[in-house]
Design an enzyme around this catalytic site. Structure first.
Site, PDB file in Angstrom:
ATOM      1  N   GLY A   1     -87.194   0.716  58.481  1.00 45.36           N
ATOM      2  CA  GLY A   1     -85.752   0.413  57.791  1.00 45.36           C
ATOM      3  C   GLY A   1     -85.987   0.475  56.488  1.00 45.36           C
ATOM      4  O   GLY A   1     -86.225   1.348  55.756  1.00 45.36           O
ATOM      5  N   ASP A   2     -85.269  -0.840  56.162  1.00 44.90           N
ATOM      6  CA  ASP A   2     -85.180  -0.996  54.553  1.00 44.90           C
ATOM      7  C   ASP A   2     -86.297  -2.177  54.178  1.00 44.90           C
ATOM      8  O   ASP A   2     -85.799  -2.801  53.145  1.00 44.90           O
ATOM      9  CB  ASP A   2     -83.662  -1.318  54.293  1.00 44.90           C
ATOM     10  CG  ASP A   2     -83.305  -2.750  54.847  1.00 44.90           C
ATOM     11  OD1 ASP A   2     -83.878  -3.024  55.876  1.00 44.90           O
ATOM     12  OD2 ASP A   2     -82.241  -3.169  54.648  1.00 44.90           O
ATOM     13  N   GLU A   3     -87.331  -2.110  54.725  1.00 44.38           N
ATOM     14  CA  GLU A   3     -88.353  -3.331  54.294  1.00 44.38           C
ATOM     15  C   GLU A   3     -89.762  -2.783  53.666  1.00 44.38           C
ATOM     16  O   GLU A   3     -90.294  -1.875  54.443  1.00 44.38           O
ATOM     17  CB  GLU A   3     -88.706  -4.135  55.441  1.00 44.38           C
ATOM     18  CG  GLU A   3     -87.455  -4.655  56.036  1.00 44.38           C
ATOM     19  CD  GLU A   3     -87.657  -5.712  57.200  1.00 44.38           C
ATOM     20  OE1 GLU A   3     -87.095  -6.947  57.511  1.00 44.38           O
ATOM     21  OE2 GLU A   3     -88.551  -5.286  58.073  1.00 44.38           O
TER      22      GLU A   3
END
Length: 160
Positions: free
Chosen positions: A85-87
């Site tokens: 994801g966005d991590e």
């Protein structure tokens, strides 16, 4: 095949598997050498809005830009990983003398606008930093850094 199994296919940075492996090796080595390690957990704010507004290709552009910026700002002793994801997570070896200054510098660099479908978009991110403890395991260290990031995210969110 090993590279594919240990690196994020979009950004080319390490994935969770490789990060946990590197972290698992670094922890006992740092303890034996009396070296301090740090773990920085980075979560892009409002990333879902990018995908919803401009589509997943724009989201990929943001993730690539983020990875490129982080790589450029970190020295060769840091391990950058995308967990999904966005991590993103950064293993800092050695730990920075001033983690707040590092986070501030990364936050500024990530905030530089990116063009998405002709519009400027500014990334914001939440950061959680933890110094690693001698008794940390790779999973425990990652969990503590994740908790620090969510704590920072809650503290940054305006009351409502």
């Amino acid at each position: 095949m090993r590279h594919l199994a240990t690196h994020d296919p979009l950004t080319g940075v390490a994935n969770r598997t490789l990060l946990l492996d590197v972290l698992g090796q670094a922890l006992p080595q740092a303890h034996a050498q009396h070296t301090a390690l740090g773990l920085l957990y980075i979560d892009l704010d409002q990333f879902k809005e990018v995908n919803d507004r401009w589509g997943h290709q724009a989201g990929d552009t943001v993730l690539l830009a983020t990875a490129t910026t982080l790589r450029a700002e970190l020295d060769g002793r840091a391990t950058l990983a995308r967990l999904g994801g966005d991590e993103f997570v950064v293993l800092l070896n050695p730990a920075p003398a001033d983690p707040e200054a590092l986070c501030s510098r990364l936050r500024e660099r990530l905030a530089e606008p990116i063009l998405l479908d002709g519009e400027k978009y500014q990334i914001t991110a939440s950061f959680g930093y933890v110094p690693l403890e001698p008794n940390d395991t790779a999973h425990h260290a990652l969990s503590r850094a994740d908790a620090a990031m969510y704590s920072a995210k809650r503290a940054e969110r305006p009351e409502g």
